[in-house]
Scaffold this motif. Structure first.
Motif, PDB file in Angstrom:
ATOM      1  N   GLN A  56       0.905  -1.262   0.025  1.00 47.72           N
ATOM      2  CA  GLN A  56       0.150   0.072  -0.307  1.00 47.72           C
ATOM      3  C   GLN A  56       0.831   1.236  -0.049  1.00 47.72           C
ATOM      4  O   GLN A  56       0.384   2.210  -0.260  1.00 47.72           O
ATOM      5  CB  GLN A  56      -0.861  -0.025   1.287  1.00 47.72           C
ATOM      6  CG  GLN A  56      -2.254  -0.674   1.193  1.00 47.72           C
ATOM      7  CD  GLN A  56      -1.737  -2.188   1.290  1.00 47.72           C
ATOM      8  OE1 GLN A  56      -1.665  -2.749   2.440  1.00 47.72           O
ATOM      9  NE2 GLN A  56      -2.325  -3.069   0.292  1.00 47.72           N
ATOM     10  N   MET A  57       2.395   1.027   0.362  1.00 42.68           N
ATOM     11  CA  MET A  57       3.022   2.300   0.567  1.00 42.68           C
ATOM     12  C   MET A  57       3.638   2.771  -0.908  1.00 42.68           C
ATOM     13  O   MET A  57       4.036   3.857  -0.919  1.00 42.68           O
ATOM     14  CB  MET A  57       4.093   2.162   1.659  1.00 42.68           C
ATOM     15  CG  MET A  57       3.506   1.725   2.546  1.00 42.68           C
ATOM     16  SD  MET A  57       2.312   2.689   3.523  1.00 42.68           S
ATOM     17  CE  MET A  57       3.447   4.237   3.821  1.00 42.68           C
ATOM     18  N   VAL A  58       3.813   1.779  -1.802  1.00 46.50           N
ATOM     19  CA  VAL A  58       4.327   2.282  -3.124  1.00 46.50           C
ATOM     20  C   VAL A  58       3.235   2.740  -4.113  1.00 46.50           C
ATOM     21  O   VAL A  58       1.896   2.328  -4.255  1.00 46.50           O
ATOM     22  CB  VAL A  58       4.943   0.971  -3.764  1.00 46.50           C
ATOM     23  CG1 VAL A  58       6.030   0.522  -3.102  1.00 46.50           C
ATOM     24  CG2 VAL A  58       4.104  -0.207  -3.998  1.00 46.50           C
ATOM     25  N   ASP A  59       3.567   3.506  -4.878  1.00 51.12           N
ATOM     26  CA  ASP A  59       2.859   4.526  -5.872  1.00 51.12           C
ATOM     27  C   ASP A  59       2.388   3.591  -6.927  1.00 51.12           C
ATOM     28  O   ASP A  59       1.324   3.824  -7.598  1.00 51.12           O
ATOM     29  CB  ASP A  59       3.449   5.856  -6.372  1.00 51.12           C
ATOM     30  CG  ASP A  59       3.705   6.943  -5.261  1.00 51.12           C
ATOM     31  OD1 ASP A  59       2.945   6.885  -4.281  1.00 51.12           O
ATOM     32  OD2 ASP A  59       4.633   7.482  -5.305  1.00 51.12           O
ATOM     33  N   VAL A  60       3.128   2.555  -7.303  1.00 53.61           N
ATOM     34  CA  VAL A  60       2.820   1.668  -8.480  1.00 53.61           C
ATOM     35  C   VAL A  60       2.626   0.399  -7.889  1.00 53.61           C
ATOM     36  O   VAL A  60       3.552  -0.348  -7.462  1.00 53.61           O
ATOM     37  CB  VAL A  60       4.219   1.496  -9.469  1.00 53.61           C
ATOM     38  CG1 VAL A  60       3.637   0.758 -10.613  1.00 53.61           C
ATOM     39  CG2 VAL A  60       4.491   3.019 -10.134  1.00 53.61           C
ATOM     40  N   PRO A  61       1.505  -0.333  -7.988  1.00 49.65           N
ATOM     41  CA  PRO A  61       0.979  -1.471  -7.375  1.00 49.65           C
ATOM     42  C   PRO A  61       2.271  -2.430  -8.058  1.00 49.65           C
ATOM     43  O   PRO A  61       2.243  -2.561  -9.187  1.00 49.65           O
ATOM     44  CB  PRO A  61      -0.286  -1.587  -7.653  1.00 49.65           C
ATOM     45  CG  PRO A  61      -0.575  -0.428  -8.110  1.00 49.65           C
ATOM     46  CD  PRO A  61       0.172   0.228  -8.458  1.00 49.65           C
ATOM     47  N   GLN A  72      10.357   1.171 -16.235  1.00 50.71           N
ATOM     48  CA  GLN A  72      10.234   2.750 -16.260  1.00 50.71           C
ATOM     49  C   GLN A  72       9.447   2.760 -14.692  1.00 50.71           C
ATOM     50  O   GLN A  72       9.754   3.769 -13.924  1.00 50.71           O
ATOM     51  CB  GLN A  72       9.315   3.398 -17.240  1.00 50.71           C
ATOM     52  CG  GLN A  72       7.797   2.695 -17.411  1.00 50.71           C
ATOM     53  CD  GLN A  72       7.714   1.579 -18.353  1.00 50.71           C
ATOM     54  OE1 GLN A  72       8.801   1.036 -18.648  1.00 50.71           O
ATOM     55  NE2 GLN A  72       6.499   1.132 -18.837  1.00 50.71           N
ATOM     56  N   ASP A  73       8.919   1.563 -14.286  1.00 50.40           N
ATOM     57  CA  ASP A  73       8.018   1.962 -12.963  1.00 50.40           C
ATOM     58  C   ASP A  73       9.300   1.760 -11.618  1.00 50.40           C
ATOM     59  O   ASP A  73       9.099   2.598 -10.723  1.00 50.40           O
ATOM     60  CB  ASP A  73       7.120   0.919 -12.730  1.00 50.40           C
ATOM     61  CG  ASP A  73       5.715   1.034 -13.656  1.00 50.40           C
ATOM     62  OD1 ASP A  73       5.600   2.348 -13.985  1.00 50.40           O
ATOM     63  OD2 ASP A  73       5.067   0.130 -13.931  1.00 50.40           O
ATOM     64  N   ILE A  74      10.289   1.163 -11.997  1.00 49.44           N
ATOM     65  CA  ILE A  74      11.304   0.878 -10.988  1.00 49.44           C
ATOM     66  C   ILE A  74      12.102   2.225 -10.948  1.00 49.44           C
ATOM     67  O   ILE A  74      12.290   2.832  -9.692  1.00 49.44           O
ATOM     68  CB  ILE A  74      12.150  -0.004 -11.375  1.00 49.44           C
ATOM     69  CG1 ILE A  74      11.515  -1.385 -11.418  1.00 49.44           C
ATOM     70  CG2 ILE A  74      13.580  -0.151 -10.699  1.00 49.44           C
ATOM     71  CD1 ILE A  74      12.312  -2.836 -11.962  1.00 49.44           C
ATOM     72  N   PHE A  75      12.264   2.660 -12.190  1.00 48.68           N
ATOM     73  CA  PHE A  75      13.046   4.136 -11.675  1.00 48.68           C
ATOM     74  C   PHE A  75      12.109   5.125 -11.090  1.00 48.68           C
ATOM     75  O   PHE A  75      12.787   6.016 -10.462  1.00 48.68           O
ATOM     76  CB  PHE A  75      13.372   4.507 -13.483  1.00 48.68           C
ATOM     77  CG  PHE A  75      14.189   3.823 -13.945  1.00 48.68           C
ATOM     78  CD1 PHE A  75      15.635   3.520 -13.534  1.00 48.68           C
ATOM     79  CD2 PHE A  75      14.137   3.184 -15.309  1.00 48.68           C
ATOM     80  CE1 PHE A  75      16.541   2.695 -13.918  1.00 48.68           C
ATOM     81  CE2 PHE A  75      15.119   2.164 -15.762  1.00 48.68           C
ATOM     82  CZ  PHE A  75      16.355   1.962 -15.248  1.00 48.68           C
ATOM     83  N   LYS A  76      10.745   5.121 -11.584  1.00 48.27           N
ATOM     84  CA  LYS A  76       9.680   5.946 -10.997  1.00 48.27           C
ATOM     85  C   LYS A  76       9.915   5.922  -9.361  1.00 48.27           C
ATOM     86  O   LYS A  76      10.057   6.742  -8.590  1.00 48.27           O
ATOM     87  CB  LYS A  76       8.335   5.866 -11.507  1.00 48.27           C
ATOM     88  CG  LYS A  76       7.409   6.384 -10.867  1.00 48.27           C
ATOM     89  CD  LYS A  76       5.978   6.355 -11.373  1.00 48.27           C
ATOM     90  CE  LYS A  76       4.793   7.067 -10.935  1.00 48.27           C
ATOM     91  NZ  LYS A  76       3.717   6.927 -11.633  1.00 48.27           N
ATOM     92  N   LEU A  77       9.719   4.674  -8.928  1.00 43.52           N
ATOM     93  CA  LEU A  77       9.612   4.235  -7.506  1.00 43.52           C
ATOM     94  C   LEU A  77      11.096   4.731  -6.953  1.00 43.52           C
ATOM     95  O   LEU A  77      10.950   5.328  -5.573  1.00 43.52           O
ATOM     96  CB  LEU A  77       9.382   2.717  -7.308  1.00 43.52           C
ATOM     97  CG  LEU A  77       8.289   2.266  -7.728  1.00 43.52           C
ATOM     98  CD1 LEU A  77       8.271   0.678  -7.654  1.00 43.52           C
ATOM     99  CD2 LEU A  77       7.140   2.638  -6.619  1.00 43.52           C
ATOM    100  N   LEU A  78      12.065   4.423  -7.484  1.00 47.60           N
ATOM    101  CA  LEU A  78      13.635   4.732  -6.978  1.00 47.60           C
ATOM    102  C   LEU A  78      13.673   6.352  -6.524  1.00 47.60           C
ATOM    103  O   LEU A  78      14.243   6.945  -5.879  1.00 47.60           O
ATOM    104  CB  LEU A  78      14.753   4.396  -7.692  1.00 47.60           C
ATOM    105  CG  LEU A  78      14.861   3.058  -7.555  1.00 47.60           C
ATOM    106  CD1 LEU A  78      16.023   2.658  -8.889  1.00 47.60           C
ATOM    107  CD2 LEU A  78      15.533   2.431  -6.343  1.00 47.60           C
ATOM    108  N   LYS A  79      12.872   6.961  -7.554  1.00 46.67           N
ATOM    109  CA  LYS A  79      12.958   8.618  -7.644  1.00 46.67           C
ATOM    110  C   LYS A  79      12.009   9.063  -6.533  1.00 46.67           C
ATOM    111  O   LYS A  79      12.201  10.062  -5.706  1.00 46.67           O
ATOM    112  CB  LYS A  79      12.637   9.286  -8.888  1.00 46.67           C
ATOM    113  CG  LYS A  79      13.788   9.157  -9.875  1.00 46.67           C
ATOM    114  CD  LYS A  79      13.432   9.609 -11.241  1.00 46.67           C
ATOM    115  CE  LYS A  79      14.222   9.162 -12.330  1.00 46.67           C
ATOM    116  NZ  LYS A  79      13.916   9.729 -13.685  1.00 46.67           N
ATOM    117  N   GLN A  80      10.981   8.487  -6.486  1.00 43.89           N
ATOM    118  CA  GLN A  80       9.826   9.146  -5.633  1.00 43.89           C
ATOM    119  C   GLN A  80      10.052   8.643  -4.282  1.00 43.89           C
ATOM    120  O   GLN A  80       9.826   9.449  -3.358  1.00 43.89           O
ATOM    121  CB  GLN A  80       8.514   8.515  -5.935  1.00 43.89           C
ATOM    122  CG  GLN A  80       7.839   9.052  -7.281  1.00 43.89           C
ATOM    123  CD  GLN A  80       6.542   8.575  -7.957  1.00 43.89           C
ATOM    124  OE1 GLN A  80       6.095   7.627  -7.418  1.00 43.89           O
ATOM    125  NE2 GLN A  80       5.910   9.528  -8.322  1.00 43.89           N
TER     126      GLN A  80
END
Length: 114
Positions: A56-61, A72-80
């Motif tokens: 529930q804590m990650v922006d991309v399920p 692209q989701d991995i990079f997004k999670l690392l940045k966010q």
């Protein structure tokens, strides 16, 4: 003159083969890097929030089975989530570099195969 032309062709074929090997190896390195980053993200979130709650804590399920995210989701999670992942400025710069290499690799792969 004919002999020189054949030598030139052989050299060009060898360079093309070498280029393909580099491209293939780059793809493998990127795949391994993304798999390692995905494991790192998941393990860190599990440690921080718990085995079920982290999702529930990650922006991309995440998907139920690996690979849990698209590159692209991995990079997004690392940045966010850089702060909760404990990533300093240097690591963020490396992530940006890996993302850039990944984008160049995937765009050159798709253009060469068409």
């Amino acid at each position: 003159h004919q002999h020189h032309h054949q030598q030139q062709q052989r050299k060009e074929k060898a360079e093309a083969r070498e280029g393909l090997d580099v491209k293939r190896l780059t793809g493998q390195v990127l795949d391994l890097t993304l798999a390692a980053l995905e494991r790192f993200i998941e393990a860190t979130f599990v440690d921080n929030y718990g085995p079920k709650e982290w999702q529930q804590m990650v922006d991309v399920p995440p998907r139920d089975v690996p690979p849990r995210w698209q590159p692209q989701d991995i990079f997004k999670l690392l940045k966010q989530h850089w702060f909760s992942l404990g990533l300093g400025r240097e690591v963020q710069e490396i992530v940006t570099l890996v993302e850039h290499v990944h984008e160049r690799h995937t765009s050159s792969s798709s253009s060469s195969s068409s």
